[in-house]
Scaffold this motif. Sequence first.
Motif, PDB file in Angstrom:
ATOM      1  N   VAL A   6     -39.941  18.068 -64.367  1.00  0.00           N
ATOM      2  CA  VAL A   6     -38.574  17.872 -64.877  1.00  0.00           C
ATOM      3  C   VAL A   6     -38.605  17.829 -66.442  1.00  0.00           C
ATOM      4  O   VAL A   6     -39.393  17.263 -67.126  1.00  0.00           O
ATOM      5  N   ARG A   7     -37.716  18.426 -66.938  1.00  0.00           N
ATOM      6  CA  ARG A   7     -37.547  18.440 -68.607  1.00  0.00           C
ATOM      7  C   ARG A   7     -36.752  16.965 -68.805  1.00  0.00           C
ATOM      8  O   ARG A   7     -35.662  16.710 -68.781  1.00  0.00           O
ATOM      9  N   HIS A   8     -37.777  16.104 -69.477  1.00  0.00           N
ATOM     10  CA  HIS A   8     -37.052  14.863 -69.966  1.00  0.00           C
ATOM     11  C   HIS A   8     -36.827  14.809 -71.393  1.00  0.00           C
ATOM     12  O   HIS A   8     -36.123  14.026 -72.041  1.00  0.00           O
ATOM     13  N   GLY A   9     -37.020  15.708 -72.025  1.00  0.00           N
ATOM     14  CA  GLY A   9     -36.943  15.983 -73.448  1.00  0.00           C
ATOM     15  C   GLY A   9     -37.175  17.325 -73.941  1.00  0.00           C
ATOM     16  O   GLY A   9     -37.894  18.182 -72.921  1.00  0.00           O
ATOM     17  N   PRO A  10     -36.885  17.717 -75.302  1.00  0.00           N
ATOM     18  CA  PRO A  10     -36.987  18.955 -75.691  1.00  0.00           C
ATOM     19  C   PRO A  10     -38.345  19.542 -75.605  1.00  0.00           C
ATOM     20  O   PRO A  10     -38.511  20.814 -75.651  1.00  0.00           O
ATOM     21  N   ASN A  11     -39.445  18.532 -75.663  1.00  0.00           N
ATOM     22  CA  ASN A  11     -40.715  19.251 -75.559  1.00  0.00           C
ATOM     23  C   ASN A  11     -41.591  18.856 -74.335  1.00  0.00           C
ATOM     24  O   ASN A  11     -42.789  19.028 -74.470  1.00  0.00           O
ATOM     25  N   THR A  12     -41.100  18.656 -73.303  1.00  0.00           N
ATOM     26  CA  THR A  12     -41.671  18.364 -72.030  1.00  0.00           C
ATOM     27  C   THR A  12     -42.600  19.620 -71.697  1.00  0.00           C
ATOM     28  O   THR A  12     -42.192  20.629 -71.628  1.00  0.00           O
ATOM     29  N   PRO A  13     -43.756  19.523 -71.406  1.00  0.00           N
ATOM     30  CA  PRO A  13     -44.520  20.347 -70.811  1.00  0.00           C
ATOM     31  C   PRO A  13     -43.870  21.178 -69.692  1.00  0.00           C
ATOM     32  O   PRO A  13     -43.195  20.507 -68.811  1.00  0.00           O
ATOM     33  N   VAL A  14     -44.286  22.415 -69.430  1.00  0.00           N
ATOM     34  CA  VAL A  14     -43.351  23.164 -68.423  1.00  0.00           C
ATOM     35  C   VAL A  14     -44.313  23.274 -67.311  1.00  0.00           C
ATOM     36  O   VAL A  14     -43.932  23.633 -66.286  1.00  0.00           O
ATOM     37  N   ASP A  15     -45.607  23.179 -67.185  1.00  0.00           N
ATOM     38  CA  ASP A  15     -46.418  23.257 -66.099  1.00  0.00           C
ATOM     39  C   ASP A  15     -47.996  22.620 -66.542  1.00  0.00           C
ATOM     40  O   ASP A  15     -47.811  22.173 -67.462  1.00  0.00           O
ATOM     41  N   VAL A  16     -48.765  22.626 -65.364  1.00  0.00           N
ATOM     42  CA  VAL A  16     -50.033  21.949 -65.566  1.00  0.00           C
ATOM     43  C   VAL A  16     -50.928  22.623 -66.572  1.00  0.00           C
ATOM     44  O   VAL A  16     -51.473  21.891 -67.232  1.00  0.00           O
ATOM     45  N   GLU A  17     -50.545  24.072 -66.711  1.00  0.00           N
ATOM     46  CA  GLU A  17     -51.418  24.612 -67.798  1.00  0.00           C
ATOM     47  C   GLU A  17     -51.086  24.346 -68.966  1.00  0.00           C
ATOM     48  O   GLU A  17     -51.955  24.080 -70.236  1.00  0.00           O
ATOM     49  N   ASP A  18     -49.817  23.993 -69.407  1.00  0.00           N
ATOM     50  CA  ASP A  18     -49.220  23.536 -70.602  1.00  0.00           C
ATOM     51  C   ASP A  18     -49.726  22.118 -70.974  1.00  0.00           C
ATOM     52  O   ASP A  18     -50.166  21.726 -72.142  1.00  0.00           O
TER      53      ASP A  18
ATOM     54  N   ASP B 164     -44.534  14.022 -78.472  1.00  0.00           N
ATOM     55  CA  ASP B 164     -43.463  14.109 -79.370  1.00  0.00           C
ATOM     56  C   ASP B 164     -42.204  14.690 -78.765  1.00  0.00           C
ATOM     57  O   ASP B 164     -42.079  15.868 -78.424  1.00  0.00           O
ATOM     58  N   GLU B 165     -41.102  13.865 -78.418  1.00  0.00           N
ATOM     59  CA  GLU B 165     -40.181  14.109 -77.556  1.00  0.00           C
ATOM     60  C   GLU B 165     -40.540  14.974 -76.510  1.00  0.00           C
ATOM     61  O   GLU B 165     -39.785  15.761 -75.948  1.00  0.00           O
ATOM     62  N   GLU B 166     -41.442  14.608 -75.676  1.00  0.00           N
ATOM     63  CA  GLU B 166     -42.006  15.124 -74.410  1.00  0.00           C
ATOM     64  C   GLU B 166     -40.998  14.010 -73.305  1.00  0.00           C
ATOM     65  O   GLU B 166     -40.699  14.707 -72.441  1.00  0.00           O
ATOM     66  N   ALA B 167     -40.992  12.874 -73.621  1.00  0.00           N
ATOM     67  CA  ALA B 167     -40.842  12.021 -72.592  1.00  0.00           C
ATOM     68  C   ALA B 167     -39.291  11.777 -72.591  1.00  0.00           C
ATOM     69  O   ALA B 167     -38.332  11.518 -71.492  1.00  0.00           O
ATOM     70  N   GLU B 168     -38.626  11.743 -73.847  1.00  0.00           N
ATOM     71  CA  GLU B 168     -37.112  11.951 -74.077  1.00  0.00           C
ATOM     72  C   GLU B 168     -36.791  12.188 -75.568  1.00  0.00           C
ATOM     73  O   GLU B 168     -37.563  12.070 -76.280  1.00  0.00           O
ATOM     74  N   PRO B 169     -35.500  12.625 -75.669  1.00  0.00           N
ATOM     75  CA  PRO B 169     -35.252  13.000 -77.134  1.00  0.00           C
ATOM     76  C   PRO B 169     -35.495  11.629 -78.000  1.00  0.00           C
ATOM     77  O   PRO B 169     -35.159  10.820 -77.647  1.00  0.00           O
ATOM     78  N   GLY B 170     -35.956  12.145 -79.232  1.00  0.00           N
ATOM     79  CA  GLY B 170     -36.227  11.161 -80.437  1.00  0.00           C
ATOM     80  C   GLY B 170     -37.406  10.251 -80.157  1.00  0.00           C
ATOM     81  O   GLY B 170     -37.595   9.307 -80.870  1.00  0.00           O
ATOM     82  N   LEU B 171     -38.122  10.325 -79.041  1.00  0.00           N
ATOM     83  CA  LEU B 171     -39.308   9.187 -78.874  1.00  0.00           C
ATOM     84  C   LEU B 171     -40.395   9.852 -79.341  1.00  0.00           C
ATOM     85  O   LEU B 171     -40.681  11.130 -78.705  1.00  0.00           O
ATOM     86  N   TYR B 172     -41.384   9.260 -79.723  1.00  0.00           N
ATOM     87  CA  TYR B 172     -42.601   9.695 -80.210  1.00  0.00           C
ATOM     88  C   TYR B 172     -43.654   8.424 -80.035  1.00  0.00           C
ATOM     89  O   TYR B 172     -43.515   7.249 -80.006  1.00  0.00           O
ATOM     90  N   SER B 173     -44.897   8.989 -79.463  1.00  0.00           N
ATOM     91  CA  SER B 173     -45.757   8.044 -78.951  1.00  0.00           C
ATOM     92  C   SER B 173     -47.231   8.410 -79.160  1.00  0.00           C
ATOM     93  O   SER B 173     -47.522   9.695 -79.106  1.00  0.00           O
ATOM     94  N   LEU B 174     -48.086   7.356 -79.447  1.00  0.00           N
ATOM     95  CA  LEU B 174     -49.504   7.741 -79.475  1.00  0.00           C
ATOM     96  C   LEU B 174     -50.305   7.031 -78.251  1.00  0.00           C
ATOM     97  O   LEU B 174     -49.805   5.697 -78.017  1.00  0.00           O
ATOM     98  N   ALA B 175     -51.547   7.196 -78.074  1.00  0.00           N
ATOM     99  CA  ALA B 175     -52.254   6.571 -76.985  1.00  0.00           C
ATOM    100  C   ALA B 175     -53.872   6.909 -76.935  1.00  0.00           C
ATOM    101  O   ALA B 175     -54.098   8.092 -77.444  1.00  0.00           O
ATOM    102  N   VAL B 176     -54.748   5.911 -76.633  1.00  0.00           N
ATOM    103  CA  VAL B 176     -56.065   6.123 -76.673  1.00  0.00           C
ATOM    104  C   VAL B 176     -56.452   5.797 -75.071  1.00  0.00           C
ATOM    105  O   VAL B 176     -56.042   4.873 -74.741  1.00  0.00           O
ATOM    106  N   PRO B 177     -57.554   6.383 -74.638  1.00  0.00           N
ATOM    107  CA  PRO B 177     -58.063   5.789 -73.249  1.00  0.00           C
ATOM    108  C   PRO B 177     -58.981   4.527 -73.437  1.00  0.00           C
ATOM    109  O   PRO B 177     -59.464   4.510 -74.649  1.00  0.00           O
ATOM    110  N   ILE B 178     -59.003   3.683 -72.640  1.00  0.00           N
ATOM    111  CA  ILE B 178     -60.003   2.519 -72.611  1.00  0.00           C
ATOM    112  C   ILE B 178     -60.844   2.712 -71.314  1.00  0.00           C
ATOM    113  O   ILE B 178     -60.453   2.808 -70.194  1.00  0.00           O
ATOM    114  N   ARG B 179     -62.038   2.553 -71.735  1.00  0.00           N
ATOM    115  CA  ARG B 179     -63.143   2.728 -70.818  1.00  0.00           C
ATOM    116  C   ARG B 179     -63.670   1.333 -70.352  1.00  0.00           C
ATOM    117  O   ARG B 179     -63.687   0.457 -71.177  1.00  0.00           O
ATOM    118  N   ASP B 180     -64.265   1.271 -69.350  1.00  0.00           N
ATOM    119  CA  ASP B 180     -64.856  -0.040 -68.774  1.00  0.00           C
ATOM    120  C   ASP B 180     -66.382   0.151 -68.732  1.00  0.00           C
ATOM    121  O   ASP B 180     -66.898   1.027 -69.393  1.00  0.00           O
TER     122      ASP B 180
END
Length: 256
Positions: free
Chosen positions: A164-176, A193-209
């Motif tokens: 589902v398109r949540h923002g202007p840059n939401t991936p269109v499929d799994v390959e994207d 970058d505006e994938e989750a909602e318009p105007g929202l920007y976020s960063l993340a890193v994985p955490i391993r055990d």
Amino acid sequence: MSKTSSMGRGITAVLAVGTRNAQGLPGGTVANIAADLGKDRSQVSRSLRGAQQEGFLDRTDQRSYTLNWSLFTDAQLLAEQRLQTDGTTALERLANETDEGCFLGVLSGDSTVTIGEKLPPSSSMVGSWLGRPYPAYCSDAGQALLWEASDTEVRTVLAAATFVRHGPNTPVDVEDFLRRLNDARARGYSIVDEEAEPGLYSLAVPIRDFKGDVVAALQVVGPKTRLEPLTDLCAAALILQGKWLESMLGHSPAPK
């Protein structure tokens, strides 16, 4: 024989038994382990007996040594507890450094779920994300949580997802999504970058055990107008706190 060298040989013997388990074998006799390590049988026998006495290994009636899984279960429970307690510390530090909303998420099916959050006084975010699921395909945490997954595994996780398109840059499929995930791996952290909602920007890193498994994602989330110009600064803080949290969970990075 020094204590250090004896300890090292004991750890090597335990790892050798663990390697046999990972290969689908039930364990190994002294002869098996000695052959695997290319070591003298009497030396290996002493190491295995010592590891058994310390509770790291069990010995079967067939004289085969196996891992004592109760210790690993205890370690897993401890890691889960530390993810909550030390995760809170990492979130507080990260929020203080970035002055943005910071979150800790886990994977649940094809969604991410927030298990920890810290909002600075300046944050304009309303409500709490704790316990709330969000589609992994348009989440920075989704990329981080699937960091070590193969393409086939990612396709399996997202097989039933409706993009589902949540923002202007939401991936269109799994390959994207996979293309963006590969870019994130090359970069060292994910950017949404505006994938989750318009105007929202976020960063993340994985955490391993302690097993090297990705168990969580550490995130910085904020308005694009404010956060994007500070990407490098926030990414550096994110990586630093991520590595600290991994160390508290017992993760030891593989030597390069």
